[in-house]
Write a protein that holds these residues in place. Structure first.
Motif, PDB file in Angstrom:
ATOM      1  N   ARG A  16       0.213   5.143  -5.070  1.00  0.00           N
ATOM      2  CA  ARG A  16      -0.566   6.302  -4.974  1.00  0.00           C
ATOM      3  C   ARG A  16       0.421   7.653  -4.979  1.00  0.00           C
ATOM      4  O   ARG A  16       1.219   7.375  -3.967  1.00  0.00           O
ATOM      5  CB  ARG A  16      -1.557   6.367  -3.886  1.00  0.00           C
ATOM      6  CG  ARG A  16      -2.753   7.231  -4.012  1.00  0.00           C
ATOM      7  CD  ARG A  16      -3.491   7.206  -2.708  1.00  0.00           C
ATOM      8  NE  ARG A  16      -4.407   6.297  -3.018  1.00  0.00           N
ATOM      9  CZ  ARG A  16      -5.301   6.027  -3.426  1.00  0.00           C
ATOM     10  NH1 ARG A  16      -5.824   7.051  -4.070  1.00  0.00           N
ATOM     11  NH2 ARG A  16      -6.007   5.012  -3.269  1.00  0.00           N
ATOM     12  N   THR A  26      -6.465  12.995  -4.108  1.00  0.00           N
ATOM     13  CA  THR A  26      -5.004  13.147  -5.127  1.00  0.00           C
ATOM     14  C   THR A  26      -4.488  14.367  -5.019  1.00  0.00           C
ATOM     15  O   THR A  26      -3.107  14.511  -4.980  1.00  0.00           O
ATOM     16  CB  THR A  26      -5.458  12.856  -6.597  1.00  0.00           C
ATOM     17  OG1 THR A  26      -6.135  11.594  -6.570  1.00  0.00           O
ATOM     18  CG2 THR A  26      -4.548  13.314  -7.596  1.00  0.00           C
ATOM     19  N   ASN A  56       0.770  -1.346  -0.078  1.00  0.00           N
ATOM     20  CA  ASN A  56       0.009   0.113   0.064  1.00  0.00           C
ATOM     21  C   ASN A  56       0.941   1.219   0.069  1.00  0.00           C
ATOM     22  O   ASN A  56       0.883   2.184   0.955  1.00  0.00           O
ATOM     23  CB  ASN A  56      -0.890   0.012   1.338  1.00  0.00           C
ATOM     24  CG  ASN A  56      -2.030   1.075   1.271  1.00  0.00           C
ATOM     25  OD1 ASN A  56      -2.272   1.555   0.140  1.00  0.00           O
ATOM     26  ND2 ASN A  56      -2.511   1.669   2.291  1.00  0.00           N
ATOM     27  N   ARG A  78       2.528   4.809  -1.020  1.00  0.00           N
ATOM     28  CA  ARG A  78       2.434   6.127  -1.531  1.00  0.00           C
ATOM     29  C   ARG A  78       3.296   7.140  -1.128  1.00  0.00           C
ATOM     30  O   ARG A  78       4.135   6.956  -0.426  1.00  0.00           O
ATOM     31  CB  ARG A  78       1.064   6.692  -0.726  1.00  0.00           C
ATOM     32  CG  ARG A  78       1.316   7.211   0.655  1.00  0.00           C
ATOM     33  CD  ARG A  78      -0.134   7.539   1.256  1.00  0.00           C
ATOM     34  NE  ARG A  78      -0.831   6.565   1.594  1.00  0.00           N
ATOM     35  CZ  ARG A  78      -2.024   6.591   1.303  1.00  0.00           C
ATOM     36  NH1 ARG A  78      -2.746   7.827   0.890  1.00  0.00           N
ATOM     37  NH2 ARG A  78      -2.998   5.413   1.459  1.00  0.00           N
ATOM     38  N   GLN A  95       0.151  11.673  -3.944  1.00  0.00           N
ATOM     39  CA  GLN A  95      -0.760  12.659  -3.594  1.00  0.00           C
ATOM     40  C   GLN A  95      -0.092  13.871  -3.611  1.00  0.00           C
ATOM     41  O   GLN A  95       1.061  14.074  -3.118  1.00  0.00           O
ATOM     42  CB  GLN A  95      -1.314  12.224  -2.233  1.00  0.00           C
ATOM     43  CG  GLN A  95      -2.127  11.106  -2.160  1.00  0.00           C
ATOM     44  CD  GLN A  95      -2.589  10.823  -0.801  1.00  0.00           C
ATOM     45  OE1 GLN A  95      -1.825  10.083  -0.111  1.00  0.00           O
ATOM     46  NE2 GLN A  95      -3.723  11.128  -0.470  1.00  0.00           N
ATOM     47  N   ASN A 100      -7.260   9.600   1.037  1.00  0.00           N
ATOM     48  CA  ASN A 100      -6.717   9.258  -0.476  1.00  0.00           C
ATOM     49  C   ASN A 100      -6.926  10.504  -1.465  1.00  0.00           C
ATOM     50  O   ASN A 100      -7.142  10.014  -2.606  1.00  0.00           O
ATOM     51  CB  ASN A 100      -7.394   8.007  -0.931  1.00  0.00           C
ATOM     52  CG  ASN A 100      -6.826   6.722  -0.160  1.00  0.00           C
ATOM     53  OD1 ASN A 100      -5.560   6.788   0.451  1.00  0.00           O
ATOM     54  ND2 ASN A 100      -7.373   5.743  -0.038  1.00  0.00           N
ATOM     55  N   ALA A 127       2.400   9.729 -10.674  1.00  0.00           N
ATOM     56  CA  ALA A 127       1.006   9.263 -10.416  1.00  0.00           C
ATOM     57  C   ALA A 127       0.472   8.321 -11.419  1.00  0.00           C
ATOM     58  O   ALA A 127      -0.016   7.264 -11.514  1.00  0.00           O
ATOM     59  CB  ALA A 127       0.052  10.249 -10.354  1.00  0.00           C
ATOM     60  N   LYS A 162       0.527   4.265 -11.413  1.00  0.00           N
ATOM     61  CA  LYS A 162      -0.852   3.874 -11.249  1.00  0.00           C
ATOM     62  C   LYS A 162      -1.028   2.201 -11.438  1.00  0.00           C
ATOM     63  O   LYS A 162      -1.692   1.516 -10.346  1.00  0.00           O
ATOM     64  CB  LYS A 162      -2.022   4.421 -12.045  1.00  0.00           C
ATOM     65  CG  LYS A 162      -3.358   4.136 -11.426  1.00  0.00           C
ATOM     66  CD  LYS A 162      -4.277   5.041 -12.369  1.00  0.00           C
ATOM     67  CE  LYS A 162      -5.731   4.567 -11.959  1.00  0.00           C
ATOM     68  NZ  LYS A 162      -6.157   5.060 -10.641  1.00  0.00           N
TER      69      LYS A 162
END
Length: 264
Positions: free
Chosen positions: A173, A216, A128, A130, A175, A214, A164, A168
């Motif tokens: 992820r 963006t 997971n 990011r 941000q 979450n 991003a 993907k």
């Protein structure tokens, strides 16, 4: 499952406030900046915070920090890229110190880009992962004296957006955070009015909430960023006309025009 998070640019301002917010959600929170003393003071308040003091512009130091995270945690779930600087361009003062462009771009763009690419293999070990990049609301419309700072944040934001797209498919992820004015050591040097000024603690809470949701693009405060976003939709000639009213560099035919620049 709680995350392995790395906050880069943690010693003051938004970064220092983010330590308290991110530590609550982390199995381990690594915090970095050049100031080991400030980092150690922050780490003393949390049992799960570890200090990795280094200069983000030092390639060797970056790789050593990444290796230490790999050795201790084996993976990286989240990297928060908050290290940054700001220097304004004052055209009305005469010749411009061109080295300021290099300093600002190195810290705000080149270093976080390099660090992320170097740490990407650790993010790929996460289920997971990011990347969170702290940009600025200056990207929404061209503002006076922001030639260096705005360019660095615009480049950083574009890079984050392209990352991003390309990450993907891997489930990583990305941000983007675009704050308005926040009361930090950097903004305390500003000699102009800063509308809707927020405390670092307020900003950090908003960032944490946006990360959890979450989002963006996390931008705040809405009353300020909405105005800039709307202005950014106008034709460029209109934006230039509006924002030139804020410029300190006014026409003065009595002054001699400099024909050279100097670099220090």
């Amino acid at each position: 499952m709680k995350s392995i998070t790395w906050l880069v640019g943690a010693s003051t301002g938004i970064g220092a406030a983010l330590v308290n917010e991110l530590a609550a959600d982390a199995e381990t929170l690594y915090i970095s900046s050049r100031s080991a003393d400030k980092l150690n003071t922050l780490a003393e308040q949390h049992s799960n915070v570890k200090v990795l003091a280094f200069d983000v512009n030092d390639a060797t130091a970056r790789k050593q920090a990444i290796a230490e995270i790999e050795q201790q945690s084996g993976r990286l779930d989240c990297i928060v890229l908050n290290a940054g600087t700001c220097e304004y361009v004052d055209l009305e003062l005469g010749d411009t110190d061109l080295s300021l462009y290099q300093r600002v771009l190195d810290t705000n763009f080149h270093a976080p880009v390099a660090l992320t690419h170097e740490a990407l293999y650790l993010l790929r070990k996460s289920d997971n992962a990011r990347i969170v990049g702290i940009s600025s609301s200056v990207i929404f419309t061209p503002l006076p004296r922001s030639q260096a700072y705005g360019s660095s944040k615009a480049a950083f934001t574009y890079w984050l957006s392209t990352m991003a797209i390309d990450l993907k498919g891997e489930g990583i992820r990305v941000q983007i955070v675009s704050p308005g004015f926040v009361d930090t050591p950097l903004t305390q040097k500003n000699d102009f009015k800063m509308p809707f000024l927020l405390s670092p603690e307020n900003a950090a809470k908003r960032i944490r909430k946006g990360i959890q949701r979450n989002q963006t693009h996390i931008h705040f405060p809405w009353r300020f960023t909405a105005l800039l976003l709307i202005e950014g939709l106008l034709p460029l000639s209109w934006q230039h006309a509006l924002n030139s009213k804020l410029s300190r560099n006014k026409s003065d035919n009595s002054k001699p025009v400099s024909t050279h620049t100097k670099s220090h």
